[in-house]
Design a protein around this motif. Structure first.
Motif, PDB file in Angstrom:
ATOM      1  N   ASP A  12       1.070  -1.116  -0.265  1.00  0.00           N
ATOM      2  CA  ASP A  12      -0.223   0.279   0.086  1.00  0.00           C
ATOM      3  C   ASP A  12       1.235   1.323  -0.044  1.00  0.00           C
ATOM      4  OD1 ASP A  12      -2.453   1.382   0.531  1.00  0.00           O
ATOM      5  OD2 ASP A  12      -1.845   1.916   2.308  1.00  0.00           O
ATOM      6  N   THR A  13       1.690   1.256   0.605  1.00  0.00           N
ATOM      7  CA  THR A  13       2.540   2.249   1.225  1.00  0.00           C
ATOM      8  C   THR A  13       3.779   2.994  -0.369  1.00  0.00           C
ATOM      9  OG1 THR A  13       3.095   1.968   2.777  1.00  0.00           O
ATOM     10  CG2 THR A  13       4.724   3.268   1.496  1.00  0.00           C
ATOM     11  N   ALA A  14       4.191   1.364  -1.035  1.00  0.00           N
ATOM     12  CA  ALA A  14       4.614   1.989  -2.334  1.00  0.00           C
ATOM     13  C   ALA A  14       3.393   2.175  -3.511  1.00  0.00           C
ATOM     14  CB  ALA A  14       5.017   0.328  -3.034  1.00  0.00           C
ATOM     15  N   LEU A  15       2.363   1.964  -3.812  1.00  0.00           N
ATOM     16  CA  LEU A  15       1.636   1.951  -4.545  1.00  0.00           C
ATOM     17  C   LEU A  15       1.331   3.672  -4.264  1.00  0.00           C
ATOM     18  CD1 LEU A  15      -1.052  -1.027  -4.887  1.00  0.00           C
ATOM     19  CD2 LEU A  15       1.099   0.190  -6.750  1.00  0.00           C
ATOM     20  N   THR A  16       0.940   3.830  -3.225  1.00  0.00           N
ATOM     21  CA  THR A  16       1.073   5.816  -2.838  1.00  0.00           C
ATOM     22  C   THR A  16       1.561   6.136  -3.272  1.00  0.00           C
ATOM     23  OG1 THR A  16      -0.525   4.678  -1.051  1.00  0.00           O
ATOM     24  CG2 THR A  16       0.003   7.553  -0.868  1.00  0.00           C
ATOM     25  N   LEU A  17       3.231   5.753  -2.958  1.00  0.00           N
ATOM     26  CA  LEU A  17       4.922   6.740  -3.508  1.00  0.00           C
ATOM     27  C   LEU A  17       3.799   7.015  -5.253  1.00  0.00           C
ATOM     28  CD1 LEU A  17       7.230   7.493  -2.145  1.00  0.00           C
ATOM     29  CD2 LEU A  17       8.251   6.090  -2.426  1.00  0.00           C
ATOM     30  N   MET A  18       3.829   5.842  -5.412  1.00  0.00           N
ATOM     31  CA  MET A  18       3.587   6.132  -6.746  1.00  0.00           C
ATOM     32  C   MET A  18       2.698   7.360  -7.320  1.00  0.00           C
ATOM     33  SD  MET A  18       4.878   2.364  -8.338  1.00  0.00           S
ATOM     34  CE  MET A  18       5.424   1.249  -7.335  1.00  0.00           C
ATOM     35  N   ARG A  19       1.421   6.959  -6.671  1.00  0.00           N
ATOM     36  CA  ARG A  19       0.779   7.594  -6.707  1.00  0.00           C
ATOM     37  C   ARG A  19       0.793   9.893  -6.887  1.00  0.00           C
ATOM     38  NH1 ARG A  19      -2.594   3.289  -5.036  1.00  0.00           N
ATOM     39  NH2 ARG A  19      -2.499   4.311  -2.628  1.00  0.00           N
ATOM     40  N   ARG A  20       1.467   9.369  -5.566  1.00  0.00           N
ATOM     41  CA  ARG A  20       2.201  10.390  -5.697  1.00  0.00           C
ATOM     42  C   ARG A  20       3.092  11.699  -6.137  1.00  0.00           C
ATOM     43  NH1 ARG A  20       3.730  10.311   0.587  1.00  0.00           N
ATOM     44  NH2 ARG A  20       1.362  10.204   0.958  1.00  0.00           N
TER      45      ARG A  20
END
Length: 355
Positions: free
Chosen positions: A112-120
């Protein structure tokens, strides 16, 4: 190398962007390194930033910060074009002290953190699921971001978790410490290997004992990787890989990616280059890559000149000065990582046809 017929965009580095220790490297070699990385950027096999950010308050990786060693400016200054973001957590590494449910929950938090990083940061990072995604991201001036590895201990007598990880975008699995990958592969272990091959999920043999690593390399029809290691012949650290395993990787068309952890390599850029020389000699030019293990906070020891991703051009310049052909440096930085991803996809397609 595959897909280099398309002229990629520059990754945006220049000799003037490099920190001060670059002066220790001959200017001509450094200019060649910068030019080479603009076309064949680094595909780094291991960065633990996702775990580090989970432990910290909000952090903006678009700006440099001494609190972590990885951010977008330093990735770009180092010529990084692809990154495998590790999803391992301390409870996964200390698997004997963690329940399967805890490891699974921690791993899902990491994803979840990794995917959030890419969206950000969509202008700099993009999720990569394939070798074509790698090339496309590079050609658009973005950093291709692979998810993985996840710990093999999350798979307990069911392949459902592996398929769910694949659906979330995970593309590598670390068997080390899993009950199905001990001295002998269990029947379930063989099923895991077959299913990982079918899904084009790479097996990352980091921290596997030599006998287990050789057995997994032989059982997999797709190439295997070791995402962060160094040569045990030069430093008998338990995390380093033996010549026996390097030879098995060469036979299996696999890839050993050398870390920048001083405990494994030594405390200088030259020591890291020595490990790269040795891995190249045993595993072959097609079997050596880079897996620096950046992504940590302050205080983690790094070799002089390689304290963060911006140091990559200095290392490449050192290898050029040692006589590495530019074609083999291009394999080291980009070509070998892209090949194992693409070969895993070929194996998956072949498995689909057989089914």
């Amino acid at each position: 190398m595959a897909d280099l017929q398309d002229e990629p965009h520059s990754v945006g580095i220049g000799a003037e962007d490099l920190p001060a220790p670059a002066a220790a490297v001959a200017a001509g070699a450094l200019d060649r390194a910068v030019a080479l990385l603009a076309v064949h950027p680094v595909a780094d096999g291991c960065n633990t930033l996702v775990w580090t950010l989970n432990q910290r308050p909000y952090h903006d990786i678009e700006t440099s910060d001494t609190g972590v060693d990885t951010d977008i400016p330093r990735l770009r200054a180092g010529g990084v074009g692809a990154q495998f973001w590790s999803l391992l957590v301390p409870s996964a590494r200390a698997h004997e002290n963690a329940t399967g449910d805890q490891v699974l929950s921690d791993t899902l938090d990491q994803i979840d953190t990794a995917l959030t990083l890419m969206r950000r940061y969509p202008d700099s990072l993009c999720l990569a699921l394939s070798a074509d995604d790698m090339a496309d991201a590079r050609n658009r001036g973005r950093i291709a971001s692979f998810l993985g590895p996840v710990p093999g201990s999350t798979l307990t007598d069911s392949l459902g978790a592996l398929r769910a990880f694949h659906a979330l975008g995970v593309r590598s699995l670390a068997p080390a410490g899993a009950p199905w990958a001990q001295e002998e592969l269990t029947a379930f272990g063989h099923e895991v290997v077959r299913e990982a091959n079918r899904l084009a999920i790479l097996l990352d043999l980091t921290d596997c004992p030599p006998a287990v690593a050789c057995r997994l390399a032989g059982a997999s029809k797709a190439p295997v990787i070791i995402s962060n290691t160094a040569a045990a012949s030069l430093n008998p650290h338990p995390g380093n890989v033996t010549d026996e395993v390097l030879a098995a990787l060469r036979e299996a068309n696999g890839l050993a990616m050398v870390t920048f952890d001083t405990a494994r390599t030594g405390d200088s850029l030259h020591a890291v280059a020595d490990h790269l020389d040795h891995v190249r000699a045993i595993a072959g030019p097609h079997g050596v890559g880079l897996g620096a293990t950046f992504g940590t906070g302050p205080g983690h020891p790094r070799p002089t000149g390689l304290t963060d991703p911006s140091g990559y051009p200095r290392l490449i310049a050192e290898l050029l000065e040692r006589g590495w052909p530019e074609s083999e440096v291009a394999l080291l930085t980009w070509g070998n990582a892209q090949r194992v991803v693409r070969d895993a996809e070929f194996t998956a397609r072949a498995a689909g046809h057989r089914r």
